[in-house]
Design an enzyme around this catalytic site. Structure first.
Site, mmCIF file in Angstrom:
data_model
loop_
_atom_site.group_PDB
_atom_site.id
_atom_site.type_symbol
_atom_site.label_atom_id
_atom_site.label_comp_id
_atom_site.label_asym_id
_atom_site.label_seq_id
_atom_site.Cartn_x
_atom_site.Cartn_y
_atom_site.Cartn_z
ATOM 1 C CB SER A 1 -0.979 0.010 1.184
ATOM 2 O OG SER A 1 -0.308 0.236 2.395
ATOM 3 N NE ARG B 1 20.727 -11.254 7.210
ATOM 4 C CZ ARG B 1 19.398 -11.366 7.243
ATOM 5 N NH1 ARG B 1 18.666 -10.692 6.383
ATOM 6 N NH2 ARG B 1 18.808 -12.143 8.120
ATOM 7 C CG MET C 1 8.119 -7.616 6.085
ATOM 8 S SD MET C 1 8.023 -6.050 7.004
ATOM 9 C CE MET C 1 7.506 -6.664 8.596
ATOM 10 N NE ARG C 2 16.223 -11.156 2.724
ATOM 11 C CZ ARG C 2 16.843 -12.239 3.196
ATOM 12 N NH1 ARG C 2 16.151 -13.246 3.704
ATOM 13 N NH2 ARG C 2 18.158 -12.342 3.150
ATOM 14 C CG LEU C 3 17.961 -7.579 9.906
ATOM 15 C CD1 LEU C 3 18.785 -8.492 10.797
ATOM 16 C CD2 LEU C 3 18.366 -6.125 10.122
ATOM 17 C CG ASN D 1 12.459 0.701 7.140
ATOM 18 O OD1 ASN D 1 11.718 0.110 6.343
ATOM 19 N ND2 ASN D 1 12.484 0.412 8.433
ATOM 20 C CG HIS E 1 9.710 0.800 12.248
ATOM 21 N ND1 HIS E 1 9.851 -0.571 12.093
ATOM 22 C CD2 HIS E 1 9.439 1.004 13.550
ATOM 23 C CE1 HIS E 1 9.668 -1.150 13.266
ATOM 24 N NE2 HIS E 1 9.421 -0.218 14.167
ATOM 25 C CB SER F 1 9.789 6.560 12.357
ATOM 26 O OG SER F 1 9.325 6.702 13.674
ATOM 27 C CG LEU G 1 15.675 -4.299 13.171
ATOM 28 C CD1 LEU G 1 15.334 -4.573 11.721
ATOM 29 C CD2 LEU G 1 15.206 -5.441 14.066
ATOM 30 C CG ASP G 2 13.211 -1.282 12.610
ATOM 31 O OD1 ASP G 2 13.191 -1.135 11.379
ATOM 32 O OD2 ASP G 2 12.636 -2.218 13.199
ATOM 33 C CD GLU H 1 2.958 2.705 7.932
ATOM 34 O OE1 GLU H 1 3.519 2.306 6.904
ATOM 35 O OE2 GLU H 1 2.629 1.931 8.845
HETATM 36 C C1 GAR Z 1 3.741 -0.887 6.816
HETATM 37 O O1 GAR Z 1 2.937 -0.686 7.960
HETATM 38 C C2 GAR Z 1 5.197 -0.605 7.124
HETATM 39 O O2 GAR Z 1 5.379 0.462 8.017
HETATM 40 C C3 GAR Z 1 5.604 -1.902 7.764
HETATM 41 O O3 GAR Z 1 4.981 -2.888 7.005
HETATM 42 C C4 GAR Z 1 3.778 -2.369 6.460
HETATM 43 C C5 GAR Z 1 3.802 -2.585 4.973
HETATM 44 O O4 GAR Z 1 2.573 -2.202 4.414
HETATM 45 N N1 GAR Z 1 7.018 -2.060 7.779
HETATM 46 C C6 GAR Z 1 7.678 -2.706 8.715
HETATM 47 O O5 GAR Z 1 7.131 -3.246 9.661
HETATM 48 C C7 GAR Z 1 9.183 -2.752 8.519
HETATM 49 N N2 GAR Z 1 9.813 -3.160 9.722
HETATM 50 P P1 GAR Z 1 2.425 -2.076 2.853
HETATM 51 O O6 GAR Z 1 3.040 -3.347 2.233
HETATM 52 O O7 GAR Z 1 0.952 -2.030 2.624
HETATM 53 O O8 GAR Z 1 3.145 -0.841 2.405
#
Ligand code: GAR
Length: 226
Positions: free
Chosen positions: A16, A68, A93-95, A110, A112, A139, A147-148, A177
């Site tokens: 999204s 990795r 969702m990967r480091l 990123n 978050h 953020s 990480l983050d 977001e």
């Molecule tokens: C979002 O909420 C983003 O902030 C989060 O994943 C979602 C992805 O939504 N990211 C993390 O948690 C990264 N650590 P989307 O695929 O609909 O954009």
């Protein structure tokens, strides 16, 4: 003529945030192009969204790589091929291995779903509820090897309401977001935000507190207390 600002997006899922970027570009409110969309999941809806937009897309399965570092080396070779000015992790969702991050300091963002430094990692909405905080949010930060943990550019605050559960809270955070990411990207594309070492700069000055998304979806500076 100036070359359009080129964004590469890394995404593992729904997409999204990617869609918000694509829509803003299509509506003319973000002067940029999504040059590529890359994923660790072949069936990520984000990849389909990228494909539909005409961007270069590719997915690489981490299972096909011994480490990795090997995975990231191959992934970032593909990313570099689209010559991005900025790489945006939008639900990736990967480091990312330290070597690839270090090679792209100030060029990788990123988003978050928490008010960093609070609630790093996963299940951030549940973490916020468990901690009993009154404010949660999202953020946008430069990616660092931690990480983050990279320097935060901007945040959007969302109140935690009585009766919230993780899903309801996640939905309200997600709605903020998208404008948060877009407003950040506008500043980056305009060259108004950059990174000097680990210091975020806004219009050439050190930014000591993250910018805040106001109700009009604009990023404003926070007052620093003397
Ligand atoms: C979002 O909420 C983003 O902030 C989060 O994943 C979602 C992805 O939504 N990211 C993390 O948690 C990264 N650590 P989307 O695929 O609909 O954009």
């Amino acid at each position: 003529m100036r070359r359009p600002y080129r964004i590469a997006v890394l995404a593992s899922g729904r997409g999204s945030n990617l869609q918000a970027i694509l829509d803003a570009i299509a509506q003319g409110s973000l002067d940029a192009v999504v040059a590529g969309v890359f994923s660790d999941k072949a069936d990520a809806p984000a990849l389909a969204k990228g494909r539909e937009s005409g961007a270069v897309t590719a997915s690489l399965s981490p299972r096909a790589f011994a480490s990795r570092a090997d995975y990231d080396e191959s992934l970032f070779r593909l990313v570099d091929d689209v010559h991005p000015d900025l790489i945006v992790c939008a639900g990736y969702m990967r480091l990312v291995s330290e070597r690839e991050v270090a090679a792209r300091n100030g060029k990788m963002l990123n988003i978050h779903p928490s008010l960093l430094p609070a609630f790093k990692g996963l299940r951030t909405h549940q973490q916020a509820l468990d901690a009993g905080v009154s404010w949660h949010g999202a953020s946008v930060h430069f990616v660092s090897p931690e990480l983050d943990g990279g320097p935060v550019i901007a945040q959007a605050r969302v109140p935690v309401l009585p009766g919230d559960n993780a899903d309801r809270l996640a939905q309200r955070v997600l709605e903020r977001e998208h404008p948060l990411l877009l407003a950040s990207l506008r500043l980056l594309a305009a060259g108004r935000i950059d990174l000097a070492g680990s210091q975020v700069r806004f219009d050439g000055r050190a930014l000591h507190l993250p910018l805040q998304l106001d109700p009009d979806q604009r990023l404003v500076e926070q007052e620093t207390t003397p």
